[in-house]
Motif scaffolding. Structure first.
Motif, PDB file in Angstrom:
ATOM      1  N   ASP A  14       9.465  -3.239  -0.289  1.00 42.73           N
ATOM      2  CA  ASP A  14       8.390  -2.248  -0.359  1.00 42.73           C
ATOM      3  C   ASP A  14       7.610  -2.173   0.959  1.00 42.73           C
ATOM      4  OD1 ASP A  14       7.355  -0.270  -1.903  1.00 42.73           O
ATOM      5  OD2 ASP A  14       6.049  -1.534  -3.107  1.00 42.73           O
ATOM      6  N   HIS A 207       1.716  -5.829  -9.231  1.00 45.66           N
ATOM      7  CA  HIS A 207       2.211  -5.322  -7.946  1.00 45.66           C
ATOM      8  C   HIS A 207       1.250  -4.187  -7.588  1.00 45.66           C
ATOM      9  CE1 HIS A 207       5.545  -3.600  -5.283  1.00 45.66           C
ATOM     10  NE2 HIS A 207       4.807  -2.533  -5.479  1.00 45.66           N
ATOM     11  N   HIS A 209      -0.927  -1.558  -4.973  1.00 45.27           N
ATOM     12  CA  HIS A 209      -0.988  -0.801  -3.723  1.00 45.27           C
ATOM     13  C   HIS A 209      -2.443  -0.533  -3.363  1.00 45.27           C
ATOM     14  CE1 HIS A 209       3.208   0.245  -2.600  1.00 45.27           C
ATOM     15  NE2 HIS A 209       3.438  -0.140  -3.837  1.00 45.27           N
ATOM     16  N   ASN A 243       0.855  -2.121   0.700  1.00 49.15           N
ATOM     17  CA  ASN A 243       0.853  -3.014  -0.461  1.00 49.15           C
ATOM     18  C   ASN A 243      -0.340  -3.961  -0.340  1.00 49.15           C
ATOM     19  OD1 ASN A 243       3.840  -2.172  -0.290  1.00 49.15           O
ATOM     20  ND2 ASN A 243       3.796  -3.369  -2.178  1.00 49.15           N
TER      21      ASN A 243
HETATM   22 ZN   LIG Z   1       5.326  -0.614  -4.649  1.00 48.67          ZN
END
Ligand SMILES: [Zn+2]
Length: 541
Positions: A14, A207, A209, A243
């Motif tokens: 990512d 996860h 952002h 991220n």
């Molecule tokens: Zn992602």
């Protein structure tokens, strides 16, 4: 010590979606080795089904001496209305031969309806079948629930059904993804708590952002709400706003919440790992980056400096040494004498025993700043200045003179634009004459501009005597015109950043002529690099 939290790194998958971040397979292997050495639990190597580069990475990843991390390969659930066994993408994912397979699946009804264009039942089957396929092959399955928080807001029952499908199929980790980065901390806490309550026997993670500037905050809050798996990327790399910055998550959880994420003693490698990965990614390192940036523990005011010298813990939120960083005191016109003393001590130069010297250095700094110098960012020039005053500036070369010729050849090729500026070719040539002890050396350099040509000539003149130069390169060159209103008395300030494999340093040059200012910054940059490298001097300090 509270329950262990698994640190899952997604820099190579990512994180590498960031604009301007382009890693070769060799770079990816080096980044993976750096992450493993730091001690993260999982390194997600890429998406083998999406590009040949990632496929090659997995083929070569076994070359690495993995010490701490396990490798994960990333891919999507099977296609609609097929069996998992006949799905080519799942086969490629299996061939990557990693202990962990991370499967991303839809958990937002909007995406099932509009992006997948399949039924909600079929999506549940896709998640279950795909997870089961890898569990049967003996792989550990991490399920990434894409757009989970939006999905939960739209239809909580369905979002939870998707998690249940993965769990029943044997996935051991449910990673709730804030894929568009729009979720705020209070919602993260509420939803993570509910998921942990329902799937408590599994590892639940997030996860995040950074589109709402909350990626690190959300990750920390999720752990507070019971998550035991956190995904992040080095230096917060990633598409759009990035991220979650893995280094800030690790430092926050280890230093402030007593969680153990890295092997004992590895937290001190945080700052150097951050810098190393930025170098491998060939991206400028953000001085303001929390915990690891060069300004993260820097302070400017003279008033504070004397207090910092007495009580370093009074102005920093953590001890910088714990993350491998150091407190910097910026030098500026505002600075009092103590600022200079502290700064010099930080550089290993003790001025406190000689008050006269400290005063002289301060006077010189004030006079130089009045002429346009700025030492706040130019640590290396500051150190050279202090050494000069203390009579401890080693000499590697003396300039006898230089000459620069700038040549512009008009574009005569008969394109539609005729001899437009775009058709011109600029070429500069520099001749540098140096004294190296009692030896006189003349070297010629060519470059795309006068500064590049001077740099080339200087390096050529010094190359035989100082092989250490091969490791020193220019990373940034900034020019600023000061006081542009009075055109005749305008002054040019050049800030130049150089680097070797261990770090970078900045030098400054000021003149009413851009080439002279650049030469000054260049010469300081090379001298400082040689000082760092411990090169033998011609005239001992
Ligand atoms: Zn992602």
């Amino acid at each position: 010590m509270t329950s262990p939290v698994e640190m899952y790194d997604t820099t190579l998958r990512d994180g590498s979606q960031q604009v301007g971040l382009d890693l070769t397979v060799e770079d990816k292997l080096r980044v993976a080795a750096a992450l493993d050495a730091l001690g993260v639990d999982v390194v997600e190597g890429g998406w083998p089904g999406s590009n040949p580069k990632d496929k090659e990475f997995f083929a070569r990843a076994s070359e690495l001496p993995w010490r701490n991390a396990k490798l994960a390969a990333f891919g999507a659930t099977r296609r609609p209305n097929r069996s998992a066994d006949g799905d080519g993408d799942l086969a490629v994912l299996l061939e990557a031969n990693t202990p962990i397979v991370t499967l991303v699946g839809k958990s937002w009804t909007l995406h099932v309806d509009e992006a997948l264009r399949t039924t909600r039942e079929e999506n549940l089957a896709m998640v279950g079948d795909s997870a089961r396929f890898f569990v049967r092959e003996g792989r550990r399955v991490v399920f990434d629930a894409e757009h989970f928080f939006d999905g939960y807001a739209a239809d909580a029952g369905y979002a939870l059904d998707v998690l249940a499908a993965a769990a029943e199929a044997g996935a051991d980790t449910l990673a709730l993804c804030d894929t568009n980065g729009g979720t705020l901390p209070d919602d993260i806490v509420r939803i993570v708590r509910e998921v942990v309550g329902r799937f408590g026997e599994l590892r639940v993670g997030v996860h995040c952002h950074n589109d709402s500037a909350c990626a690190v905050a959300n990750s920390l809050m999720a752990v507070g709400a019971g998550a035991t798996h956190v995904q992040g990327a080095a230096n917060g790399y990633g598409e759009r706003c990035g991220n979650a910055d893995m280094f800030a998550i690790i430092a926050g959880l280890e230093l402030k919440r007593d969680h153990e994420l890295l092997p004992p003693g590895r937290l001190g490698a945080l700052a150097s790992t951050a810098r190393e990965i930025a170098e491998l990614a060939n991206l400028p390192f953000d001085a303001k980056q929390p915990y690891v940036g060069s300004s993260a523990f820097a302070t400017k005011a003279g008033l504070h400096a004397s207090a910092i010298a007495r009580r370093p813990d009074a102005y920093s939120h953590v001890d910088p040494a714990k993350v491998g960083n150091q407190a910097h005191v910026l030098v500026s016109e505002l600075a009092g004498r103590s600022n200079v003393l502290v700064k010099a001590a930080e550089l290993g130069l003790d001025l406190s025993s000689d008050p006269g010297l400290a005063t002289a250095v301060l006077e010189e700094i004030k006079a130089a700043e009045h002429r346009g110098y700025a030492f706040e960012a130019a640590d290396a020039s500051f150190e050279l200045l202090v050494r000069r005053f203390a009579g401890r500036e080693p000499s590697w070369f003396d300039l006898e003179g230089y000459r620069v010729v700038i040549e512009r050849a008009g574009g005569l090729a008969g394109g539609p634009g005729g001899s437009s500026p775009l058709g011109c070719t600029d070429r500069s040539e520099a001749i540098v004459r140096l004294l190296l002890g009692d030896q006189r050396v003349v070297a010629v350099g060519e470059g795309v501009g006068p500064v590049h040509a001077l740099d080339q000539a200087l390096r050529k003149a010094l190359a035989d005597l100082y092989p250490q130069l091969a490791d020193i390169h220019l990373v940034d060159y900034k020019v600023r015109i000061l006081d542009g209103r009075a055109a005749t008395s305008a002054v040019t300030r050049v800030m130049l950043t150089s680097a070797d494999h261990k770090g970078e340093w900045t030098t400054v040059g000021v003149s009413d002529d851009i080439v002279t200012a650049s030469w000054e910054a260049l010469a300081d940059g090379i001298s400082y690099g040689l000082l760092r490298a411990g090169a033998q001097t011609l005239v001992p300090a």
